[in-house]
Design an enzyme around this catalytic site. Sequence first.
Site, PDB file in Angstrom:
ATOM      1  N   ASP A   1      78.355   4.705  -2.276  1.00  0.00           N
ATOM      2  CA  ASP A   1      78.754   5.655  -3.317  1.00  0.00           C
ATOM      3  C   ASP A   1      77.677   5.666  -4.400  1.00  0.00           C
ATOM      4  OD1 ASP A   1      79.157   3.249  -4.722  1.00  0.00           O
ATOM      5  OD2 ASP A   1      81.265   3.213  -4.147  1.00  0.00           O
TER       6      ASP A   1
ATOM      7  N   ASP B   1      76.962   5.725  -8.575  1.00  0.00           N
ATOM      8  CA  ASP B   1      77.486   5.581  -9.932  1.00  0.00           C
ATOM      9  C   ASP B   1      76.459   6.122 -10.904  1.00  0.00           C
ATOM     10  OD1 ASP B   1      79.744   4.148  -8.963  1.00  0.00           O
ATOM     11  OD2 ASP B   1      78.511   2.347  -8.840  1.00  0.00           O
TER      12      ASP B   1
ATOM     13  N   ASP C   1      74.550  -7.550 -12.671  1.00  0.00           N
ATOM     14  CA  ASP C   1      74.499  -8.839 -11.983  1.00  0.00           C
ATOM     15  C   ASP C   1      73.113  -9.208 -11.440  1.00  0.00           C
ATOM     16  OD1 ASP C   1      74.841  -6.818 -10.118  1.00  0.00           O
ATOM     17  OD2 ASP C   1      76.645  -7.648  -9.203  1.00  0.00           O
TER      18      ASP C   1
HETATM   19  P1  ATP Z   1      78.203  -1.378  -3.238  1.00  0.00           P
HETATM   20  O1  ATP Z   1      78.961  -0.282  -3.925  1.00  0.00           O
HETATM   21  O2  ATP Z   1      77.247  -0.925  -2.203  1.00  0.00           O
HETATM   22  O3  ATP Z   1      79.067  -2.464  -2.766  1.00  0.00           O
HETATM   23  P2  ATP Z   1      77.091  -1.770  -5.850  1.00  0.00           P
HETATM   24  O4  ATP Z   1      75.896  -2.537  -6.317  1.00  0.00           O
HETATM   25  O5  ATP Z   1      77.092  -0.313  -6.143  1.00  0.00           O
HETATM   26  O6  ATP Z   1      77.259  -2.074  -4.333  1.00  0.00           O
HETATM   27  P3  ATP Z   1      79.542  -1.885  -7.320  1.00  0.00           P
HETATM   28  O7  ATP Z   1      80.631  -2.883  -7.216  1.00  0.00           O
HETATM   29  O8  ATP Z   1      79.802  -0.490  -6.920  1.00  0.00           O
HETATM   30  O9  ATP Z   1      78.336  -2.475  -6.487  1.00  0.00           O
HETATM   31  O10 ATP Z   1      79.009  -1.931  -8.815  1.00  0.00           O
HETATM   32  C1  ATP Z   1      78.062  -1.020  -9.326  1.00  0.00           C
HETATM   33  C2  ATP Z   1      77.087  -1.738 -10.241  1.00  0.00           C
HETATM   34  O11 ATP Z   1      77.783  -2.307 -11.344  1.00  0.00           O
HETATM   35  C3  ATP Z   1      76.343  -2.903  -9.595  1.00  0.00           C
HETATM   36  O12 ATP Z   1      75.206  -2.484  -8.906  1.00  0.00           O
HETATM   37  C4  ATP Z   1      76.007  -3.764 -10.784  1.00  0.00           C
HETATM   38  O13 ATP Z   1      74.881  -3.259 -11.469  1.00  0.00           O
HETATM   39  C5  ATP Z   1      77.227  -3.567 -11.683  1.00  0.00           C
HETATM   40  N1  ATP Z   1      78.249  -4.599 -11.438  1.00  0.00           N
HETATM   41  C6  ATP Z   1      79.321  -4.520 -10.630  1.00  0.00           C
HETATM   42  N2  ATP Z   1      80.045  -5.640 -10.657  1.00  0.00           N
HETATM   43  C7  ATP Z   1      79.438  -6.455 -11.518  1.00  0.00           C
HETATM   44  C8  ATP Z   1      79.699  -7.773 -12.017  1.00  0.00           C
HETATM   45  N3  ATP Z   1      80.750  -8.466 -11.587  1.00  0.00           N
HETATM   46  N4  ATP Z   1      78.860  -8.279 -12.930  1.00  0.00           N
HETATM   47  C9  ATP Z   1      77.786  -7.586 -13.369  1.00  0.00           C
HETATM   48  N5  ATP Z   1      77.492  -6.367 -12.942  1.00  0.00           N
HETATM   49  C10 ATP Z   1      78.284  -5.793 -12.034  1.00  0.00           C
HETATM   50 MG    MG Z   2      78.734   1.042  -5.758  1.00  0.00          MG
END
Ligand code: ATP
Ligand code: MG
Length: 506
Positions: A85, A87, A160
């Site tokens: 997805d 963001d 993160d």
């Molecule tokens: P995916 O959606 O492919 O699993 P993602 O990196 O997009 O991976 P998400 O959970 O959608 O993960 O979160 C979007 C973004 O928000 C992350 O890339 C990170 O920058 C931030 N993020 C999410 N969870 C955390 C956390 N627990 N602590 C710090 N930053 C976070």
């Molecule tokens: Mg994501």
Amino acid sequence: MVFAFFKRLFGGSPAEAAGAPAAAAPAASSGPKLRTYKGSELGIHREQISQAAIRTCEILQRAGFKAYVVGGGVRDSLLGLTPKDFDVATDATPEQVQASFRRARIIGRRFKIVHVMFGRETIETSTFRALQNDAETDEHGRVLRDNVFGTQQEDALRRDFTVNALYYDPIADQVQDWLGGVADLKARTLRMIGDPATRYREDPVRMLRTVRFAAKLDFHVDPATLAPIAELAELLENVPSARLFDEMLKLLESGHALACVRRLRAEGLHHGVLPLLDVIVEQPDGERFIEVALANTDARVRAGKSVSPGFLFATLLWQLVSVRWRARQAAGEHSIPALMEAMDSVLDEQASKLAIQRRYIADMRDIWGLQPRLEKGGRGAARALEHLRFRAGYDFLLLRVEAGELPEELGRWWTEFVDGDSGTREQLLDARPGDARPAATKRRRRRRSGARKGAGEGDAAGDAGGEGGGDGGDGGTVGREPDDDPRWREIPGQGGGSPRDRDPPA
Ligand code: ATP
Ligand code: MG
């Protein structure tokens, strides 16, 4: 406040810096420095980004705000993977974002984000936020509130991993990198931003994210990022169970569940990181089944198919149920009550620990409860077909066949039965129960009253008994087939819970 933050970051004394959000390891001495790259030179192109995310950025930028694609959408595109997805991060407040779009909804009470909708796609749009130095934490350092807006730099620092803190402007074709994320991406390194132990204490779920991303991206984990996990893993116990459940599902539904579990095992992290993982990797004799089940889940996810959490958890806990079922039958209990008791004891023990929700528990009971009937095939098969969760029960049976728990011919029989027209089904019913040796099987079972199993008999039901599937139980159910057992009727029926259902975990 912002000024003080920068003073600390760029020029403050060590004493002042203590307690400040630490800068990324590669930039630790000088604080975050912005590096910009031309997106197309790094291999990220507008065409890889969803139209809805591009539109969201365009509209916000036209209204005078900053707006970037962030997180997994940028990371995965840069790696040539298909993002799950997209963001968007912006300096517009949630209300300003909402006012900029025709279809946008503010979500969340404490920290508001905006769901911007274009057709069937939703873009999660969040306002830059900052880590607070004086954030309210629990006694282990877990941040309880995380709801202060910040600058873009602060927003980068609160993320993160360095590779998750890249900002892509699809209009300007520019990648902005404050923390060395591009270099880490090229080196395929997963590196926590700031001091890893502090960041894990702030939010223990990040430990699971480390494992998930390392497995999904096949990245090397920076040693300093990896090191604190073994010691801090127990902090996961303080995380609200609903959040843990969500993160666990993300791991299991990542399309790389098997790799995640293997990675945990290889790194010695399978103890205590998550109760479920202990269950998964420490099952008696269950390795093959779990591997088949997770590989099957991964294949489904990668093919874009849905995975039902109830089914998933039914597979993950099956070996525990199966072992107890067998033990009870060996002790002389009838097959069906033995299965019921085994299911109850496993769910009592695991459901609240794993925060499995009640509706999934009902599915799990149905799927497990169907197994003895499916193992038998034969006349009961037609009735089983009408069960609301027949399909899930049948898929489950096929997994057991694939794992070598049940004979292949049983899986074939069912597949032909399911796919067949009424004529074919009649023929198949005539060929079963007991398929190859129907009568002999039945006679033998009754004669053997109480005998546990007839290894190597070659008949499906008999072999099933070898793993707890009913032969021993049938032996115990002398003269009475499981279908006649009144307990069978207690198995959760058409979608509802069973009277034996336990309350949902808190
Ligand atoms: P995916 O959606 O492919 O699993 P993602 O990196 O997009 O991976 P998400 O959970 O959608 O993960 O979160 C979007 C973004 O928000 C992350 O890339 C990170 O920058 C931030 N993020 C999410 N969870 C955390 C956390 N627990 N602590 C710090 N930053 C976070
Ligand atoms: Mg994501």
